[in-house]
Design a protein around this motif. Structure first.
Motif, mmCIF file in Angstrom:
data_model
loop_
_atom_site.group_PDB
_atom_site.id
_atom_site.type_symbol
_atom_site.label_atom_id
_atom_site.label_comp_id
_atom_site.label_asym_id
_atom_site.label_seq_id
_atom_site.Cartn_x
_atom_site.Cartn_y
_atom_site.Cartn_z
ATOM 1 N N LEU A 257 59.299 10.514 78.853
ATOM 2 C CA LEU A 257 59.691 10.818 80.231
ATOM 3 C C LEU A 257 60.713 11.961 80.289
ATOM 4 C CD1 LEU A 257 59.770 7.253 81.790
ATOM 5 C CD2 LEU A 257 58.043 9.041 82.064
ATOM 6 N N ILE A 258 61.545 12.069 79.285
ATOM 7 C CA ILE A 258 62.452 13.227 79.232
ATOM 8 C C ILE A 258 61.639 14.517 79.110
ATOM 9 C CG2 ILE A 258 64.132 14.415 77.763
ATOM 10 C CD1 ILE A 258 65.420 11.690 77.208
ATOM 11 N N GLU A 259 60.613 14.494 78.274
ATOM 12 C CA GLU A 259 59.806 15.705 78.089
ATOM 13 C C GLU A 259 58.908 15.995 79.292
ATOM 14 O OE1 GLU A 259 57.957 16.075 74.293
ATOM 15 O OE2 GLU A 259 59.902 16.066 73.271
ATOM 16 N N MET A 260 58.722 15.021 80.158
ATOM 17 C CA MET A 260 57.963 15.245 81.402
ATOM 18 C C MET A 260 58.745 16.092 82.405
ATOM 19 S SD MET A 260 54.863 14.282 82.009
ATOM 20 C CE MET A 260 54.903 14.263 83.818
ATOM 21 N N ARG A 261 60.044 16.184 82.233
ATOM 22 C CA ARG A 261 60.888 16.804 83.253
ATOM 23 C C ARG A 261 60.493 18.251 83.564
ATOM 24 N NH1 ARG A 261 66.790 14.444 81.268
ATOM 25 N NH2 ARG A 261 66.418 12.287 81.953
ATOM 26 N N GLN A 262 59.984 18.944 82.562
ATOM 27 C CA GLN A 262 59.590 20.333 82.797
ATOM 28 C C GLN A 262 58.358 20.452 83.701
ATOM 29 O OE1 GLN A 262 57.610 22.412 79.575
ATOM 30 N NE2 GLN A 262 57.370 20.490 78.440
ATOM 31 N N HIS A 263 57.638 19.345 83.900
ATOM 32 C CA HIS A 263 56.360 19.423 84.610
ATOM 33 C C HIS A 263 56.440 19.111 86.111
ATOM 34 C CE1 HIS A 263 53.939 19.954 80.992
ATOM 35 N NE2 HIS A 263 54.648 18.984 80.411
ATOM 36 N N TYR A 264 57.422 18.326 86.534
ATOM 37 C CA TYR A 264 57.411 17.833 87.910
ATOM 38 C C TYR A 264 57.327 18.965 88.936
ATOM 39 C CZ TYR A 264 58.937 13.502 85.645
ATOM 40 O OH TYR A 264 59.025 12.401 84.831
ATOM 41 N N GLY A 265 58.186 19.950 88.783
ATOM 42 C CA GLY A 265 58.199 21.048 89.746
ATOM 43 C C GLY A 265 56.879 21.788 89.802
ATOM 44 N N ASN A 266 56.200 21.880 88.636
ATOM 45 C CA ASN A 266 54.917 22.601 88.603
ATOM 46 C C ASN A 266 53.838 21.884 89.412
ATOM 47 O OD1 ASN A 266 55.813 24.704 86.861
ATOM 48 N ND2 ASN A 266 55.673 23.303 85.128
ATOM 49 N N TYR A 267 53.842 20.547 89.360
ATOM 50 C CA TYR A 267 52.825 19.805 90.116
ATOM 51 C C TYR A 267 53.006 19.950 91.627
ATOM 52 C CZ TYR A 267 50.780 17.453 86.075
ATOM 53 O OH TYR A 267 50.101 17.186 84.914
ATOM 54 N N PHE A 268 54.224 20.272 92.041
ATOM 55 C CA PHE A 268 54.498 20.346 93.483
ATOM 56 C C PHE A 268 54.939 21.741 93.905
ATOM 57 C CE2 PHE A 268 54.483 15.923 92.528
ATOM 58 C CZ PHE A 268 53.889 15.348 93.637
ATOM 59 N N ARG A 269 54.519 22.735 93.130
ATOM 60 C CA ARG A 269 54.836 24.120 93.472
ATOM 61 C C ARG A 269 54.272 24.456 94.859
ATOM 62 N NH1 ARG A 269 52.038 26.545 89.688
ATOM 63 N NH2 ARG A 269 53.528 26.099 88.036
ATOM 64 N N GLY A 270 55.141 24.947 95.727
ATOM 65 C CA GLY A 270 54.695 25.332 97.068
ATOM 66 C C GLY A 270 54.682 24.209 98.081
ATOM 67 N N ILE A 271 54.974 22.981 97.657
ATOM 68 C CA ILE A 271 54.995 21.842 98.577
ATOM 69 C C ILE A 271 56.393 21.743 99.205
ATOM 70 C CG2 ILE A 271 54.705 19.343 98.807
ATOM 71 C CD1 ILE A 271 52.122 20.828 98.118
ATOM 72 N N PRO A 272 56.491 21.775 100.523
ATOM 73 C CA PRO A 272 57.815 21.749 101.160
ATOM 74 C C PRO A 272 58.543 20.430 100.940
ATOM 75 C CG PRO A 272 56.061 21.544 102.799
ATOM 76 C CD PRO A 272 55.393 21.870 101.504
#
Length: 329
Positions: free
Chosen positions: A280-295
């Motif tokens: 889950l620590i290594e997942m941290r880099q991914h969250y923003g990418n999945y919601f790029r452009g979502i307000p």
């Protein structure tokens, strides 16, 4: 049908690029679910494999559900590359790929990755060493050249083919460009249209939409496309491209619920692979990418970054989903 050794791929396959700290088994699994035809591991240091470095060994993990899958190695020493190919063989991937394209300074300084672009004779010796040491099909990923004054991909492609490699992927930038500027796919077309080239030629660089994938397919004659950054946080791109090829129409973009489900799956598989806390620590880099452009995702991203268990993850996902169900945009 495209063949790499005995590996059969569909006409014009879509490949997931090997990306450091991204193309691990959980991410590859998502991309496979969403249409990737062939995937590669993160690149692995030949020296690291030989000295049994834990991080390098863990990158050898592959699973049957992701096949066909290749393991990518890099290095600047013939003996080390040959021995690492033997080690790779033991986990039975479908192919071995050699990285002659990574532009990162710490790799280049060791005379590996794109550093080899300065010495084509060394590139050929390294490739021969790997080809001669394994029964697996060997492929190569490289760049156009070191800089604009030394673009030599046409000669390189012919010489690599002579070593016995079964496919070549070309990132259509020089090392000097790193990941900046526009990729020049005209060189990929020149390689593919060389009558002496018989192996599949895959193009890589800047493909981030179905429209661009179709444009490059029609314009540059390559045998398939490798997608890298366009898939980060967006594994749906593979099926979107395939659908656009068939119909000329775009699939609907993933909903908030579908994005959250992808995060849930990615996190669950990451926790299973590396242990709950580290996964889950290594997942941290991914969250923003999945919601790029979502307000309005910023406040939820902070909550995701504070997650240490899958139970906490489920709570944040539920809260996020409820917010967006009530929020119209």
């Amino acid at each position: 049908m495209i063949k790499i050794g005995n590996i059969e791929l569909p006409d014009f396959p879509l490949l997931l690029a090997p990306m450091e700290d991204v193309s691990d088994p959980p991410f590859r699994r998502l991309c496979k679910m969403h249409g990737a035809d062939l995937m590669y591991s993160e690149f692995i240091s030949s020296e690291g494999l030989i000295r049994d470095a834990m991080k390098s060994r863990q990158k050898l993990d592959i699973f049957d559900y992701e096949r066909p899958v290749g393991i990518q190695i890099f290095g600047g020493d013939e003996e080390a590359m040959a021995l690492s190919a033997k080690i790779v063989e033991t986990v039975e991937p479908d192919l071995v790929d050699i990285n002659f394209g990574c532009p990162v300074k710490k790799v280049v300084c060791k005379g590996a990755g794109a550093g080899v672009l300065k010495d084509i004779d060394l590139m050929i010796r390294l490739t021969k060493a790997v080809v001669n040491s394994t029964h697996l099909p060997v492929t190569v990923k490289t760049r156009l050249g070191w800089d604009n004054n030394s673009i030599n991909i046409m000669e390189v492609a012919e010489r690599l083919q002579e070593t016995g490699i079964k496919a070549l992927t070309i990132h259509a930038r020089t090392r000097a460009q790193m990941y900046k500027g526009e990729a020049d796919w005209s060189y990929i077309s020149k390689v593919k249209n060389n009558p002496n080239i018989e192996i599949p030629i895959f193009g890589n660089g800047d493909v981030n939409s179905p429209e661009k994938a179709l444009e490059y397919k029609q314009k540059y004659d390559c045998d398939g496309i490798m997608i890298g950054r366009g898939a980060i946080g967006y594994p749906w791109i593979f099926n979107e491209v395939k659908h656009f090829f068939k119909t000329g129409e775009n699939l609907a973009k993933p909903t908030i619920a579908e994005r959250l489900e992808a995060v849930r799956q990615h996190a669950k598989w990451s926790a299973e692979w590396k242990g709950e806390k580290l996964g889950l620590i290594e997942m941290r880099q991914h969250y923003g990418n999945y919601f790029r452009g979502i307000p309005h995702f910023k406040e939820f991203r902070v909550k995701f970054l504070e997650v240490f268990t899958l139970a906490e993850m489920d709570e944040v996902i539920a809260e996020t989903e409820q917010f967006y169900e009530e929020f119209s945009f």
